[in-house]
Design a protein around this motif. Sequence first.
Motif, PDB file in Angstrom:
ATOM      1  N   THR A   1      33.581  20.839  49.035  1.00 53.85           N
ATOM      2  CA  THR A   1      34.127  21.509  47.850  1.00 53.85           C
ATOM      3  C   THR A   1      33.399  22.825  47.593  1.00 53.85           C
ATOM      4  OG1 THR A   1      34.697  19.368  46.873  1.00 53.85           O
ATOM      5  CG2 THR A   1      34.619  21.260  45.389  1.00 53.85           C
TER       6      THR A   1
ATOM      7  N   GLN B   1      35.118  26.557  47.572  1.00 60.86           N
ATOM      8  CA  GLN B   1      35.051  27.472  46.430  1.00 60.86           C
ATOM      9  C   GLN B   1      34.417  28.807  46.829  1.00 60.86           C
ATOM     10  OE1 GLN B   1      32.904  24.853  43.862  1.00 60.86           O
ATOM     11  NE2 GLN B   1      34.742  24.049  42.889  1.00 60.86           N
TER      12      GLN B   1
ATOM     13  N   GLU C   1      37.078  30.717  48.467  1.00 62.71           N
ATOM     14  CA  GLU C   1      38.049  31.219  47.493  1.00 62.71           C
ATOM     15  C   GLU C   1      37.514  32.455  46.774  1.00 62.71           C
ATOM     16  OE1 GLU C   1      38.716  27.802  45.137  1.00 62.71           O
ATOM     17  OE2 GLU C   1      40.187  26.914  46.501  1.00 62.71           O
TER      18      GLU C   1
ATOM     19  N   GLU D   1      46.266  32.882  40.371  1.00 59.21           N
ATOM     20  CA  GLU D   1      46.363  31.509  40.852  1.00 59.21           C
ATOM     21  C   GLU D   1      45.039  31.044  41.460  1.00 59.21           C
ATOM     22  OE1 GLU D   1      49.575  31.525  43.568  1.00 59.21           O
ATOM     23  OE2 GLU D   1      51.129  31.837  42.048  1.00 59.21           O
ATOM     24  N   ALA D   2      44.404  31.920  42.237  1.00 53.56           N
ATOM     25  CA  ALA D   2      43.122  31.567  42.840  1.00 53.56           C
ATOM     26  C   ALA D   2      42.059  31.344  41.770  1.00 53.56           C
ATOM     27  CB  ALA D   2      42.680  32.659  43.811  1.00 53.56           C
ATOM     28  N   ARG D   3      42.100  32.163  40.727  1.00 50.84           N
ATOM     29  CA  ARG D   3      41.130  32.016  39.633  1.00 50.84           C
ATOM     30  C   ARG D   3      41.329  30.694  38.899  1.00 50.84           C
ATOM     31  NH1 ARG D   3      37.941  30.612  37.027  1.00 50.84           N
ATOM     32  NH2 ARG D   3      37.037  31.420  35.116  1.00 50.84           N
ATOM     33  N   VAL D   4      42.577  30.324  38.615  1.00 53.51           N
ATOM     34  CA  VAL D   4      42.840  29.044  37.940  1.00 53.51           C
ATOM     35  C   VAL D   4      42.410  27.874  38.824  1.00 53.51           C
ATOM     36  CG1 VAL D   4      44.635  27.550  36.995  1.00 53.51           C
ATOM     37  CG2 VAL D   4      44.713  30.003  36.562  1.00 53.51           C
ATOM     38  N   LEU D   5      42.734  27.957  40.113  1.00 53.87           N
ATOM     39  CA  LEU D   5      42.342  26.902  41.045  1.00 53.87           C
ATOM     40  C   LEU D   5      40.827  26.787  41.120  1.00 53.87           C
ATOM     41  CD1 LEU D   5      43.164  24.811  43.170  1.00 53.87           C
ATOM     42  CD2 LEU D   5      43.160  26.648  44.865  1.00 53.87           C
ATOM     43  N   LEU D   6      40.155  27.921  41.149  1.00 48.75           N
ATOM     44  CA  LEU D   6      38.696  27.928  41.196  1.00 48.75           C
ATOM     45  C   LEU D   6      38.116  27.263  39.959  1.00 48.75           C
ATOM     46  CD1 LEU D   6      36.550  29.108  43.170  1.00 48.75           C
ATOM     47  CD2 LEU D   6      36.406  31.062  41.643  1.00 48.75           C
TER      48      LEU D   6
ATOM     49  N   GLU E   1      39.586  24.982  38.016  1.00 48.44           N
ATOM     50  CA  GLU E   1      39.864  23.552  38.018  1.00 48.44           C
ATOM     51  C   GLU E   1      38.937  22.814  38.974  1.00 48.44           C
ATOM     52  OE1 GLU E   1      41.715  21.936  36.028  1.00 48.44           O
ATOM     53  OE2 GLU E   1      42.615  23.668  35.028  1.00 48.44           O
ATOM     54  N   GLU E   2      38.680  23.390  40.147  1.00 50.72           N
ATOM     55  CA  GLU E   2      37.805  22.742  41.120  1.00 50.72           C
ATOM     56  C   GLU E   2      36.357  22.730  40.639  1.00 50.72           C
ATOM     57  OE1 GLU E   2      38.531  25.062  44.551  1.00 50.72           O
ATOM     58  OE2 GLU E   2      40.268  23.887  45.212  1.00 50.72           O
TER      59      GLU E   2
END
Length: 253
Positions: free
Chosen positions: A66, A70, A73, A166-171, A173-174
């Motif tokens: 993980t 990140q 990303e 989208e990458a920022r939101v995914l980052l 959440e992870e």
Amino acid sequence: MSTVAISVCAALLMLGGACAGILLRRHLPKHHLNDHAKDVVRLGSGLVATITALVLGLLITSAKNTYDLQRQEVRQIAEKLVLMDNQLKRYGPEARQARELQRQAIPALIGRIWGQRAVQSPTGAPYQPGLEGDLVFAAIEALAPQNDVQRNLKFRALATTSAITEARVLLFEEADAGLPPALLAVVIFWLTMLFAGFTLFSPINATSATVLAIIALSASGAIFLILELNNPFGGLLQIPSTPIRDALGVLGP
């Protein structure tokens, strides 16, 4: 509680389990400490030790994977920032304002990722895009293409901006997943019981006490690594913001 504090508490609990084993050995009747009881404790400790080793290994592997994802990303966000600036530059001088707004938005982006990771909106939502990013998107949307090349560049710049969001939101959440407290508590409990089993049948001297302390520190070190890898934007092993800062330096006027 910080990862260092949790790791130290885990080591103390393990050593506390060892002390509990010493006390039990002193107070239990002799027939409770015969060879049959020793075999049961030895076999049970072996089973618990195997399970604990497997769980710790899986947790470290999962946390490391993980963490690497990140970090990748973050690099991709930096690449998209440079790509979008290049697209706007090729669009022409009309996109100068959008490029300037993008440069102004990057420090805020860094602050949101490495500063307040859990930025909340007034309604309590766990994530809210920054105003700076909205201004960049609006500035690109306001462009009025004069030919097919500009229309294509505007479309691609909007797509890149959406990809960054989208990458920022995914980052986010992870990074907010973390390690379940119940799982951490169970692993520490297993380790504490193991240490109690270590001292239940074996007399303790200075050498064995030192070895037990080293083992406790080693086990708590594994817990420390898991917690640090699950906290990639804070602590001692945080992902550096260098790629995005370097991207800010690359953006031209």
